[in-house]
Design a protein around this motif. Structure first.
Motif, PDB file in Angstrom:
ATOM      1  N   ILE A 124      44.329  34.125  38.037  1.00 61.27           N
ATOM      2  CA  ILE A 124      44.655  34.803  39.459  1.00 61.27           C
ATOM      3  C   ILE A 124      44.146  33.780  40.332  1.00 61.27           C
ATOM      4  O   ILE A 124      43.032  33.124  40.199  1.00 61.27           O
ATOM      5  CB  ILE A 124      43.866  36.235  39.594  1.00 61.27           C
ATOM      6  CG1 ILE A 124      44.429  37.023  40.761  1.00 61.27           C
ATOM      7  CG2 ILE A 124      42.523  36.063  39.541  1.00 61.27           C
ATOM      8  CD1 ILE A 124      44.294  38.377  40.821  1.00 61.27           C
ATOM      9  N   LEU A 150      42.802  34.079  44.154  1.00 62.69           N
ATOM     10  CA  LEU A 150      42.589  34.898  45.402  1.00 62.69           C
ATOM     11  C   LEU A 150      42.465  34.037  46.643  1.00 62.69           C
ATOM     12  O   LEU A 150      41.899  32.804  46.459  1.00 62.69           O
ATOM     13  CB  LEU A 150      41.199  35.504  45.205  1.00 62.69           C
ATOM     14  CG  LEU A 150      41.098  36.646  43.975  1.00 62.69           C
ATOM     15  CD1 LEU A 150      39.817  37.446  43.997  1.00 62.69           C
ATOM     16  CD2 LEU A 150      42.265  37.548  44.253  1.00 62.69           C
ATOM     17  N   HIS A 177      38.034  37.356  33.415  1.00 58.46           N
ATOM     18  CA  HIS A 177      39.259  37.883  33.750  1.00 58.46           C
ATOM     19  C   HIS A 177      40.273  36.634  33.653  1.00 58.46           C
ATOM     20  O   HIS A 177      41.310  36.283  34.427  1.00 58.46           O
ATOM     21  CB  HIS A 177      39.334  38.426  35.069  1.00 58.46           C
ATOM     22  CG  HIS A 177      38.744  39.648  35.146  1.00 58.46           C
ATOM     23  ND1 HIS A 177      39.046  40.985  35.243  1.00 58.46           N
ATOM     24  CD2 HIS A 177      37.228  39.807  35.110  1.00 58.46           C
ATOM     25  CE1 HIS A 177      37.995  41.779  35.264  1.00 58.46           C
ATOM     26  NE2 HIS A 177      36.790  40.965  35.144  1.00 58.46           N
ATOM     27  N   HIS A 188      43.619  39.946  29.329  1.00 57.92           N
ATOM     28  CA  HIS A 188      42.108  40.373  29.240  1.00 57.92           C
ATOM     29  C   HIS A 188      42.164  41.663  29.739  1.00 57.92           C
ATOM     30  O   HIS A 188      43.045  42.503  30.090  1.00 57.92           O
ATOM     31  CB  HIS A 188      41.390  39.524  30.631  1.00 57.92           C
ATOM     32  CG  HIS A 188      41.702  39.691  31.773  1.00 57.92           C
ATOM     33  ND1 HIS A 188      42.730  39.044  32.534  1.00 57.92           N
ATOM     34  CD2 HIS A 188      41.377  40.534  32.737  1.00 57.92           C
ATOM     35  CE1 HIS A 188      42.717  39.434  33.918  1.00 57.92           C
ATOM     36  NE2 HIS A 188      42.016  40.725  33.925  1.00 57.92           N
ATOM     37  N   ASP A 210      40.213  45.027  31.774  1.00 56.20           N
ATOM     38  CA  ASP A 210      39.245  45.184  32.896  1.00 56.20           C
ATOM     39  C   ASP A 210      38.502  46.583  32.429  1.00 56.20           C
ATOM     40  O   ASP A 210      39.382  47.401  32.235  1.00 56.20           O
ATOM     41  CB  ASP A 210      40.283  45.809  34.133  1.00 56.20           C
ATOM     42  CG  ASP A 210      40.953  44.473  34.736  1.00 56.20           C
ATOM     43  OD1 ASP A 210      40.667  43.382  34.421  1.00 56.20           O
ATOM     44  OD2 ASP A 210      41.832  44.831  35.734  1.00 56.20           O
ATOM     45  N   HIS A 219      34.314  46.897  36.805  1.00 54.61           N
ATOM     46  CA  HIS A 219      35.074  45.681  37.590  1.00 54.61           C
ATOM     47  C   HIS A 219      35.210  46.083  39.067  1.00 54.61           C
ATOM     48  O   HIS A 219      35.178  45.229  39.802  1.00 54.61           O
ATOM     49  CB  HIS A 219      36.430  45.324  36.803  1.00 54.61           C
ATOM     50  CG  HIS A 219      37.216  44.215  37.598  1.00 54.61           C
ATOM     51  ND1 HIS A 219      36.543  42.864  37.992  1.00 54.61           N
ATOM     52  CD2 HIS A 219      38.345  44.259  37.749  1.00 54.61           C
ATOM     53  CE1 HIS A 219      37.668  42.258  38.698  1.00 54.61           C
ATOM     54  NE2 HIS A 219      38.489  42.852  38.276  1.00 54.61           N
ATOM     55  N   TRP A 220      35.350  47.290  39.292  1.00 55.01           N
ATOM     56  CA  TRP A 220      35.560  47.709  40.753  1.00 55.01           C
ATOM     57  C   TRP A 220      34.566  48.377  41.449  1.00 55.01           C
ATOM     58  O   TRP A 220      33.835  49.269  40.591  1.00 55.01           O
ATOM     59  CB  TRP A 220      37.049  48.249  40.926  1.00 55.01           C
ATOM     60  CG  TRP A 220      37.892  47.978  41.952  1.00 55.01           C
ATOM     61  CD1 TRP A 220      37.930  48.632  43.070  1.00 55.01           C
ATOM     62  CD2 TRP A 220      38.721  46.604  42.286  1.00 55.01           C
ATOM     63  NE1 TRP A 220      38.948  47.945  44.109  1.00 55.01           N
ATOM     64  CE2 TRP A 220      39.142  46.562  43.344  1.00 55.01           C
ATOM     65  CE3 TRP A 220      38.695  45.507  41.396  1.00 55.01           C
ATOM     66  CZ2 TRP A 220      39.839  45.629  43.947  1.00 55.01           C
ATOM     67  CZ3 TRP A 220      39.423  44.541  41.693  1.00 55.01           C
ATOM     68  CH2 TRP A 220      40.115  44.550  43.165  1.00 55.01           C
ATOM     69  N   VAL A 269      49.558  39.002  36.277  1.00 60.04           N
ATOM     70  CA  VAL A 269      48.043  38.232  36.281  1.00 60.04           C
ATOM     71  C   VAL A 269      46.878  39.393  36.399  1.00 60.04           C
ATOM     72  O   VAL A 269      45.750  39.035  35.961  1.00 60.04           O
ATOM     73  CB  VAL A 269      47.835  37.186  37.454  1.00 60.04           C
ATOM     74  CG1 VAL A 269      48.059  37.624  38.683  1.00 60.04           C
ATOM     75  CG2 VAL A 269      46.866  36.201  36.966  1.00 60.04           C
ATOM     76  N   GLY A 270      47.395  40.314  37.112  1.00 60.75           N
ATOM     77  CA  GLY A 270      46.499  41.733  37.333  1.00 60.75           C
ATOM     78  C   GLY A 270      47.126  42.941  37.434  1.00 60.75           C
ATOM     79  O   GLY A 270      48.319  42.864  37.364  1.00 60.75           O
ATOM     80  N   PHE A 324      44.390  46.830  46.490  1.00 63.79           N
ATOM     81  CA  PHE A 324      44.314  46.698  45.026  1.00 63.79           C
ATOM     82  C   PHE A 324      44.229  48.318  44.525  1.00 63.79           C
ATOM     83  O   PHE A 324      43.036  48.613  43.770  1.00 63.79           O
ATOM     84  CB  PHE A 324      43.195  45.984  44.491  1.00 63.79           C
ATOM     85  CG  PHE A 324      43.209  44.536  45.251  1.00 63.79           C
ATOM     86  CD1 PHE A 324      44.360  43.781  44.575  1.00 63.79           C
ATOM     87  CD2 PHE A 324      42.236  44.088  46.013  1.00 63.79           C
ATOM     88  CE1 PHE A 324      44.519  42.457  45.221  1.00 63.79           C
ATOM     89  CE2 PHE A 324      42.459  42.725  46.677  1.00 63.79           C
ATOM     90  CZ  PHE A 324      43.417  42.061  46.238  1.00 63.79           C
ATOM     91  N   HIS A 348      43.301  49.003  40.681  1.00 63.65           N
ATOM     92  CA  HIS A 348      41.947  48.744  40.231  1.00 63.65           C
ATOM     93  C   HIS A 348      41.179  49.864  40.783  1.00 63.65           C
ATOM     94  O   HIS A 348      40.328  50.585  40.062  1.00 63.65           O
ATOM     95  CB  HIS A 348      41.517  47.583  41.059  1.00 63.65           C
ATOM     96  CG  HIS A 348      42.148  46.087  40.171  1.00 63.65           C
ATOM     97  ND1 HIS A 348      43.275  45.712  40.296  1.00 63.65           N
ATOM     98  CD2 HIS A 348      41.273  45.300  39.134  1.00 63.65           C
ATOM     99  CE1 HIS A 348      43.483  44.545  39.520  1.00 63.65           C
ATOM    100  NE2 HIS A 348      42.421  44.467  38.859  1.00 63.65           N
TER     101      HIS A 348
HETATM  102  C1  23J Z   1      39.395  40.420  41.374  1.00 66.64           C
HETATM  103  C2  23J Z   1      40.035  40.415  42.592  1.00 66.64           C
HETATM  104  C3  23J Z   1      41.206  41.021  42.908  1.00 66.64           C
HETATM  105  C4  23J Z   1      41.824  41.345  41.729  1.00 66.64           C
HETATM  106  C5  23J Z   1      41.348  40.876  40.164  1.00 66.64           C
HETATM  107  C6  23J Z   1      40.230  40.220  40.460  1.00 66.64           C
HETATM  108  C7  23J Z   1      42.451  41.030  39.044  1.00 66.64           C
HETATM  109  O1  23J Z   1      43.307  41.275  39.070  1.00 66.64           O
HETATM  110  C8  23J Z   1      41.554  41.165  37.879  1.00 66.64           C
HETATM  111  O2  23J Z   1      41.629  40.446  37.028  1.00 66.64           O
HETATM  112  O3  23J Z   1      40.958  42.079  37.551  1.00 66.64           O
HETATM  113  S1  23J Z   1      43.656  41.708  41.806  1.00 66.64           S
END
Ligand code: 23J
Ligand code: MN
Length: 258
Positions: A32, A34, A69, A73, A75, A79-80, A190-191, A204, A207
């Motif tokens: 990913i 960002l 990640h 992978h 999650d 993670h959130w 990718v996510g 998101f 997530h």
């Molecule tokens: C971090 C921030 C935003 C996202 C993600 C990671 C992922 O998609 C992830 O791999 O968990 S959207």
């Protein structure tokens, strides 16, 4: 015959096929990206320790560098921020790691619209044909995106407005988190969230909602086309990284061939 002997015999005779849903890990495996000012993960790489040489005359081994990640992978809820008081990847119950899977194919919709978002009604429509989503299992969301995974550029599909990859609507993410019987969602992208999900309210949502509810994500799955809509059993093996927010994962599916 004992059940496990039956399973072993069925795998040997290919009555039960083992399908690998995992992307290979190499430096070119998509990751990913960002936008600034956010920090990003690193790609996968190997650092050689020795290779039958003076550093180790009879052995070859490497250290690895990877993000949690990176590639296919898992999650974990922590993670959130919505799951910050929930489990890390080492606490995922092993019973969640062998679980039934429903496969919902929206590859035609995603090909026609790269920003396609799965809706609650799409799932309910699928359920009228195939029955309810599996209790304690996975919703696997097929979009055809695995055919792009050899190229970071095609996989992320970004233009000047950002990445364009299919995902899940805000309402559908909440429904999956709060009402659906599944333990998580698995995607080919990718996510678990859409490429444009940074602009959603909340951002998101997949997530935020699923991980906040203690559910899980699986990403960058391949070969979902080889699975039936119902009846497959998923085996997912994230590393038990203490404090980890996720892990590269080997994902296998068992599929009964009649
Ligand atoms: C971090 C921030 C935003 C996202 C993600 C990671 C992922 O998609 C992830 O791999 O968990 S959207
Ligand atoms: Mn992730």
């Amino acid at each position: 015959m004992p059940l496990l002997d039956q399973l072993v015999a069925a795998i040997k005779s290919a009555a039960v096929e083992v399908v690998d849903l995992t992307a290979v890990l190499e430096p070119s495996t998509p990751i990913i990206q960002l936008p600034a000012p956010f920090a990003n993960t690193i790609p996968f790489s190997l650092q050689e320790i020795s290779r039958y040489d003076e550093r180790g005359p009879a052995w070859y081994w490497n250290n690895i560098s990877t993000g949690e990640h990176t590639g296919t992978h898992f999650d974990a809820p922590v993670h959130w921020i919505t799951g910050r008081d929930r489990g890390d990847v080492a606490t995922v119950p092993v019973t969640a790691l062998i679980a039934p899977a429903a496969v919902l194919d929206f590859s035609a919709q995603a090909a026609a619209n790269h920003d396609f978002l799965l809706q609650v009604d799409d799932i309910k429509q699928w359920e009228t044909v195939h029955g309810p989503l599996p209790e304690g299992g996975w919703l696997l969301y097929r979009t055809g995106w695995d055919s792009r995974s050899a190229s970071q550029r095609e996989f992320l599909n970004a233009n000047e407005t950002g990445p364009h990859t299919p995902g899940v609507s805000v309402e559908c993410a909440r429904w999956l988190a709060e009402e659906a019987p599944v333990i998580g969602i698995g995607v080919e992208t990718v996510g678990t969230d859409a490429g444009t999900a940074h602009s959603f309210d909340p951002p998101f949502p997949c997530h935020a909602a699923l991980l906040g509810a203690g559910k899980f994500g699986l990403t960058q799955l391949q070969n979902l086309a080889a699975l039936p809509p119902t009846g497959a059993v998923l085996i997912a093996g994230p590393l038990p990284i203490v404090g980890g927010s996720g892990s590269p994962v080997r994902v296998l599916a068992l599929v009964e061939r009649s």
